[in-house]
Design a protein around this motif. Structure first.
Motif, mmCIF file in Angstrom:
data_model
loop_
_atom_site.group_PDB
_atom_site.id
_atom_site.type_symbol
_atom_site.label_atom_id
_atom_site.label_comp_id
_atom_site.label_asym_id
_atom_site.label_seq_id
_atom_site.Cartn_x
_atom_site.Cartn_y
_atom_site.Cartn_z
ATOM 1 N N GLY A 162 9.473 -1.201 8.870
ATOM 2 C CA GLY A 162 8.359 -0.500 8.976
ATOM 3 C C GLY A 162 7.884 0.405 7.599
ATOM 4 O O GLY A 162 6.726 0.161 7.116
ATOM 5 N N TYR A 163 9.018 1.003 7.206
ATOM 6 C CA TYR A 163 8.799 1.746 5.930
ATOM 7 C C TYR A 163 8.536 0.941 4.927
ATOM 8 O O TYR A 163 7.564 1.027 4.227
ATOM 9 C CB TYR A 163 10.074 2.294 5.612
ATOM 10 C CG TYR A 163 10.150 2.923 4.328
ATOM 11 C CD1 TYR A 163 9.394 4.207 3.857
ATOM 12 C CD2 TYR A 163 10.951 2.261 3.046
ATOM 13 C CE1 TYR A 163 9.620 4.514 2.707
ATOM 14 C CE2 TYR A 163 11.059 2.732 1.878
ATOM 15 C CZ TYR A 163 10.147 3.987 1.532
ATOM 16 O OH TYR A 163 10.454 4.415 0.366
ATOM 17 N N ILE A 164 9.141 -0.437 4.564
ATOM 18 C CA ILE A 164 8.970 -1.306 3.541
ATOM 19 C C ILE A 164 7.656 -2.110 3.752
ATOM 20 O O ILE A 164 6.805 -2.357 2.834
ATOM 21 C CB ILE A 164 10.157 -2.519 3.490
ATOM 22 C CG1 ILE A 164 11.465 -1.767 3.275
ATOM 23 C CG2 ILE A 164 9.568 -3.448 2.621
ATOM 24 C CD1 ILE A 164 12.675 -2.704 3.012
ATOM 25 N N ALA A 165 7.053 -2.294 5.018
ATOM 26 C CA ALA A 165 6.013 -2.907 5.307
ATOM 27 C C ALA A 165 4.861 -1.890 4.864
ATOM 28 O O ALA A 165 3.901 -2.199 4.236
ATOM 29 C CB ALA A 165 5.642 -3.244 6.666
ATOM 30 N N LEU A 166 5.041 -0.425 5.166
ATOM 31 C CA LEU A 166 4.007 0.418 4.742
ATOM 32 C C LEU A 166 3.978 0.604 3.303
ATOM 33 O O LEU A 166 2.819 0.771 2.735
ATOM 34 C CB LEU A 166 4.296 1.832 5.279
ATOM 35 C CG LEU A 166 3.322 2.763 5.307
ATOM 36 C CD1 LEU A 166 2.052 2.321 6.183
ATOM 37 C CD2 LEU A 166 3.730 4.107 6.077
ATOM 38 N N ILE A 167 5.064 0.553 2.612
ATOM 39 C CA ILE A 167 5.132 0.928 1.112
ATOM 40 C C ILE A 167 4.291 -0.721 0.705
ATOM 41 O O ILE A 167 3.820 -0.332 -0.452
ATOM 42 C CB ILE A 167 6.493 0.917 0.528
ATOM 43 C CG1 ILE A 167 6.832 2.341 1.118
ATOM 44 C CG2 ILE A 167 6.605 0.747 -1.010
ATOM 45 C CD1 ILE A 167 6.204 3.658 0.361
ATOM 46 N N CYS A 168 4.607 -1.537 1.140
ATOM 47 C CA CYS A 168 4.065 -2.934 0.534
ATOM 48 C C CYS A 168 2.510 -3.074 0.712
ATOM 49 O O CYS A 168 2.176 -3.168 -0.240
ATOM 50 C CB CYS A 168 4.764 -4.093 1.334
ATOM 51 S SG CYS A 168 6.472 -4.380 0.551
ATOM 52 N N LEU A 169 2.033 -2.361 1.777
ATOM 53 C CA LEU A 169 0.706 -2.156 2.003
ATOM 54 C C LEU A 169 0.040 -1.506 1.052
ATOM 55 O O LEU A 169 -0.999 -1.738 0.432
ATOM 56 C CB LEU A 169 0.460 -1.840 3.581
ATOM 57 C CG LEU A 169 -1.222 -1.619 3.558
ATOM 58 C CD1 LEU A 169 -1.937 -3.049 3.852
ATOM 59 C CD2 LEU A 169 -1.015 -1.068 5.057
ATOM 60 N N GLY A 170 0.741 -0.368 0.843
ATOM 61 C CA GLY A 170 0.304 0.687 -0.289
ATOM 62 C C GLY A 170 0.113 0.305 -1.491
ATOM 63 O O GLY A 170 -0.625 0.200 -2.547
ATOM 64 N N THR A 171 1.372 -0.418 -1.929
ATOM 65 C CA THR A 171 1.391 -1.258 -3.315
ATOM 66 C C THR A 171 0.257 -2.246 -3.419
ATOM 67 O O THR A 171 -0.278 -2.283 -4.643
ATOM 68 C CB THR A 171 2.731 -1.670 -3.310
ATOM 69 O OG1 THR A 171 3.756 -0.682 -3.221
ATOM 70 C CG2 THR A 171 2.810 -2.280 -4.847
ATOM 71 N N ALA A 172 0.007 -3.005 -2.477
ATOM 72 C CA ALA A 172 -1.173 -4.002 -2.605
ATOM 73 C C ALA A 172 -2.469 -3.402 -2.779
ATOM 74 O O ALA A 172 -2.946 -3.872 -3.661
ATOM 75 C CB ALA A 172 -0.926 -4.815 -1.493
ATOM 76 N N LEU A 173 -2.553 -2.579 -2.136
ATOM 77 C CA LEU A 173 -4.068 -1.879 -2.439
ATOM 78 C C LEU A 173 -4.079 -0.995 -3.697
ATOM 79 O O LEU A 173 -5.081 -1.152 -4.239
ATOM 80 C CB LEU A 173 -4.227 -0.668 -1.283
ATOM 81 C CG LEU A 173 -4.301 -1.127 0.189
ATOM 82 C CD1 LEU A 173 -4.550 0.107 1.161
ATOM 83 C CD2 LEU A 173 -5.708 -1.916 0.418
ATOM 84 N N ALA A 174 -2.910 -0.457 -4.347
ATOM 85 C CA ALA A 174 -2.809 -0.012 -5.468
ATOM 86 C C ALA A 174 -2.982 -1.131 -6.695
ATOM 87 O O ALA A 174 -3.812 -0.871 -7.635
ATOM 88 C CB ALA A 174 -1.739 0.814 -5.933
ATOM 89 N N ALA A 175 -2.384 -2.442 -6.324
ATOM 90 C CA ALA A 175 -2.311 -3.270 -7.434
ATOM 91 C C ALA A 175 -3.844 -3.819 -7.418
ATOM 92 O O ALA A 175 -4.350 -4.077 -8.476
ATOM 93 C CB ALA A 175 -1.625 -4.484 -6.971
ATOM 94 N N ALA A 176 -4.326 -4.016 -6.048
ATOM 95 C CA ALA A 176 -5.761 -4.465 -5.944
ATOM 96 C C ALA A 176 -6.817 -3.494 -6.870
ATOM 97 O O ALA A 176 -7.543 -4.110 -7.657
ATOM 98 C CB ALA A 176 -6.508 -4.671 -4.717
ATOM 99 N N ALA A 177 -6.804 -2.292 -6.517
ATOM 100 C CA ALA A 177 -7.326 -1.247 -7.348
ATOM 101 C C ALA A 177 -7.215 -1.256 -8.909
ATOM 102 O O ALA A 177 -8.153 -1.370 -9.782
ATOM 103 C CB ALA A 177 -7.189 -0.053 -6.982
#
Length: 126
Positions: A5-20
């Motif tokens: 869950g931690y890795i999934a949450l960090i990956c989601l945040g990272t993907a959003l930051a990468a998109a921005a």
């Protein structure tokens, strides 16, 4: 929250930051940009780097090296990701102003080493 869950949450945040960051990178002209555009460029890049580094270091520490105390390894990975990201962003900022040289690099490495030393001393004392 478990490790997955931690890795999934960090990956989601990272993907959003990468998109921005990608939106800023491809849609903002640096010659016409104001200080806010440059700030958002560096902030989104920093968020992306912290996410990528934290995730990869956590996976290496927990899954590959088979460390037992997952919470401690996550904290170490996050701390190291923050230090490395701060050094990277400061280096990019100095390079953009033609002020990067060996001296600031040595100062940043020394500062990161001192900060890590204090964290290690504090964790041993606690």
């Amino acid at each position: 929250m478990g490790l997955r869950g931690y890795i999934a949450l960090i990956c989601l945040g990272t993907a959003l930051a990468a998109a921005a960051w990608g939106i800023i990178l491809f849609n903002v002209n640096p010659e016409e940009a104001d200080i806010a555009a440059f700030a958002m460029f560096y902030v989104t890049l920093a968020a992306m780097l912290v996410g990528i580094l934290t995730t990869s270091m956590t996976i290496i520490r927990v899954c590959v090296m088979k460390r037992e105390v997952i919470q401690r390894e996550i904290q170490k990975a996050f701390r190291h990701a923050l230090l490395f990201t701060a050094m990277t962003i400061i280096s990019l900022f100095l390079a953009a102003g033609d002020r990067f040289s060996v001296i600031p690099l040595v100062v940043m490495i020394a500062a990161a080493s001192i900060i890590e030393y204090f964290f290690l001393q504090f964790s041993r004392g606690a």
